[in-house]
Design an enzyme around this catalytic site. Structure first.
Site, short mmCIF file in Angstrom:
data_model
loop_
_atom_site.label_atom_id
_atom_site.label_comp_id
_atom_site.label_asym_id
_atom_site.label_seq_id
_atom_site.Cartn_x
_atom_site.Cartn_y
_atom_site.Cartn_z
NE ARG A 15 -2.03 -1.69 3.55
CZ ARG A 15 -2.49 -1.84 4.80
NH1 ARG A 15 -3.72 -1.43 5.10
NH2 ARG A 15 -1.72 -2.38 5.72
CE LYS A 75 0.59 -2.10 9.55
NZ LYS A 75 -0.62 -2.35 10.38
CE1 TYR A 94 -5.73 2.50 10.38
CE2 TYR A 94 -4.64 2.04 8.29
CZ TYR A 94 -5.80 2.24 9.02
OH TYR A 94 -7.02 2.19 8.40
CG HIS A 96 -2.31 -0.57 15.18
ND1 HIS A 96 -3.65 -0.68 15.51
CD2 HIS A 96 -2.26 -0.49 13.83
CE1 HIS A 96 -4.37 -0.67 14.40
NE2 HIS A 96 -3.55 -0.56 13.37
CD GLU A 118 -3.96 3.29 15.46
OE1 GLU A 118 -3.07 3.26 16.32
OE2 GLU A 118 -3.75 3.66 14.27
CB SER A 220 -19.29 -12.59 23.91
OG SER A 220 -17.97 -13.06 24.10
CG LEU A 240 -10.78 -1.93 18.09
CD1 LEU A 240 -9.26 -2.04 18.06
CD2 LEU A 240 -11.29 -1.12 16.91
CB VAL A 267 -8.95 -9.52 12.44
CG1 VAL A 267 -8.90 -8.25 11.59
CG2 VAL A 267 -9.40 -10.69 11.57
CB ILE A 269 -2.49 -9.78 15.15
CG1 ILE A 269 -1.10 -10.20 15.63
CG2 ILE A 269 -2.46 -9.20 13.75
CD1 ILE A 269 -1.10 -10.97 16.92
CG ASP A 270 -2.44 -4.30 13.09
OD1 ASP A 270 -1.23 -4.53 12.95
OD2 ASP A 270 -3.21 -4.17 12.13
CB VAL A 298 -1.04 -11.54 8.27
CG1 VAL A 298 -0.42 -10.42 7.45
CG2 VAL A 298 -0.52 -12.90 7.80
CG ASN A 300 1.08 -6.17 6.64
OD1 ASN A 300 1.32 -7.29 7.06
ND2 ASN A 300 1.72 -5.65 5.59
#
Length: 373
Positions: A15, A75, A94, A96, A118, A220, A240, A267, A269-270, A298, A300
């Site tokens: 990207r 990133k 981003y 994180h 984010e 949940s 999140l 998802v 993981i960031d 992963v 990204n």
């Protein structure tokens, strides 16, 4: 404003911070845009495309960082990039930070003004700059999970949608936000049996209204996670907490009760991941196995489809880039309470409360930090 767009250097990250159309919007307002050579090739945009809309091409990242005042990326800056940051830089990307102590320390030491996509909010409390990548990641999570279920890739050999006479895979989606909604939409479309877990009853009602009997909605809790993880073929972690580390909802103990070859896609993981056994992976080596369970973590994910992802991201980020360029960071941030939520680090101060709490820094409210001489 002199705006710099370096080439992304994270593993298999194709990207780019600005597409030519976005550059045109900025140059038409009198700003100067400097793009590192070949920065856009991963999305099919050549240096000539950027030059045609008024950008100047520079040979390397060092030249971009040296020339520009505002750095626009996708990133988080890698160590070599963080070393090039100055006190007068505006970093817009981003970040994180909560699970990333080394990056946070480097940004604090740089003195730069660091704005995280984010944590920017909107009038409804949503995260508009995270949303497009969450949409992409949510949809990709099902594609990736389906591929990982293939026997040759370490999975249990289950086809996500099954075939007539053979039941489909059971997909458990944890978290009903943007990631969870898009993952559910894809899983339903592929014919899987889908269970959605969330702690917000209004979210469960929304899923029920949209998907009806195609999705089983479950409140949940520790008990419901225990029950549904046990016989899941694919688990999507889409939890999140804005700006903070993700809670660990699936433990290593859960793995021992799952069928060998089942798949976890984290998802979150960031933000540190929502599975206890998660650790960041790359597109080059996306999976690993713990207790016979395949993990896809992963960091990204949207980088796998960089053209779609970059255009979607620019649709959301451009308006704020224009404001930062037109007004300068201080005025743009103080004029917009939602953009102000994106300020994570400023002049050595940590200005996002959850990051300060998770990493042990003193917290300085963003507005107060900007008023500091």
């Amino acid at each position: 404003m002199k705006i710099g767009v370096p080439k992304e250097i994270k593993n298999h990250e194709y990207r780019v911070g600005l597409v030519p159309g976005s550059v045109r919007e900025l140059t038409s307002r009198g700003h100067e845009v400097y793009v590192e050579a070949h920065a856009g090739e991963g999305i099919g945009m050549l240096d000539a495309d950027y030059q045609a809309v008024g950008a100047t091409i520079l040979p390397d990242a060092a030249a971009v960082f040296d020339t520009a005042r505002m750095i626009v990326k996708v990133k988080e800056p890698q160590a070599v990039e963080r070393a090039m940051l100055r006190e007068d830089h505006i970093l817009y990307t981003y970040l994180h930070l909560a699970p990333d102590a080394p990056q946070t320390e480097d940004l604090v030491n740089s003195g730069a003004t660091c704005i995280a996509y984010e944590t920017v909010t909107d009038s409804k409390g949503r995260l508009p700059l995270l949303a497009p990548m969450s949409e992409v990641a949510g949809r990709l999570s099902i594609q990736a999970g389906a591929a990982c279920l293939e026997k040759a890739k370490g999975g249990s050999g289950v086809l996500l949608g099954g075939v007539p006479g053979v039941q489909p895979a059971k997909v458990v989606v944890i978290g009903g936000g943007m990631v969870g909604f898009n993952a559910t939409q894809m899983a339903v479309g592929m014919g899987a049996r889908v269970i959605l877990l969330d702690r917000n009853v209004d979210v469960l009602r929304h899923f029920d209204q949209v998907f009806g009997s195609q999705v089983e909605t479950v409140y949940s809790s520790a008990d419901s996670i225990d029950i549904h993880i046990e016989n899941a073929d694919l688990v999507i972690g889409g939890v999140l907490i804005p700006g903070a580390a993700a809670p660990k909802l699936v433990t290593r103990q859960h793995l021992s009760r799952m069928r060998p070859g089942s798949v976890l896609v984290d998802v979150a993981i960031d933000q540190g991941g929502c599975f206890e056994t998660s650790k960041p992976t790359t597109h080059a080596e996306p999976t690993y196995v713990v207790d016979d369970i395949v993990h896809y973590c992963v960091a990204n994910m949207p980088g796998a489809v960089p053209r779609t992802s970059t255009f979607a991201l620019n649709n959301a980020t451009l308006r704020y880039a224009i404001a930062l360029a037109d007004k300068g960071a201080r005025a743009a941030l103080l004029d917009d309470e939602h953009l102000l939520e994106g300020l994570n680090v400023h002049r050595g101060m940590v200005t996002y409360e959850e990051v300060a709490r998770d990493l042990g820094y003193d917290y300085t409210p963003a507005r107060e930090a900007l008023q500091t001489p």
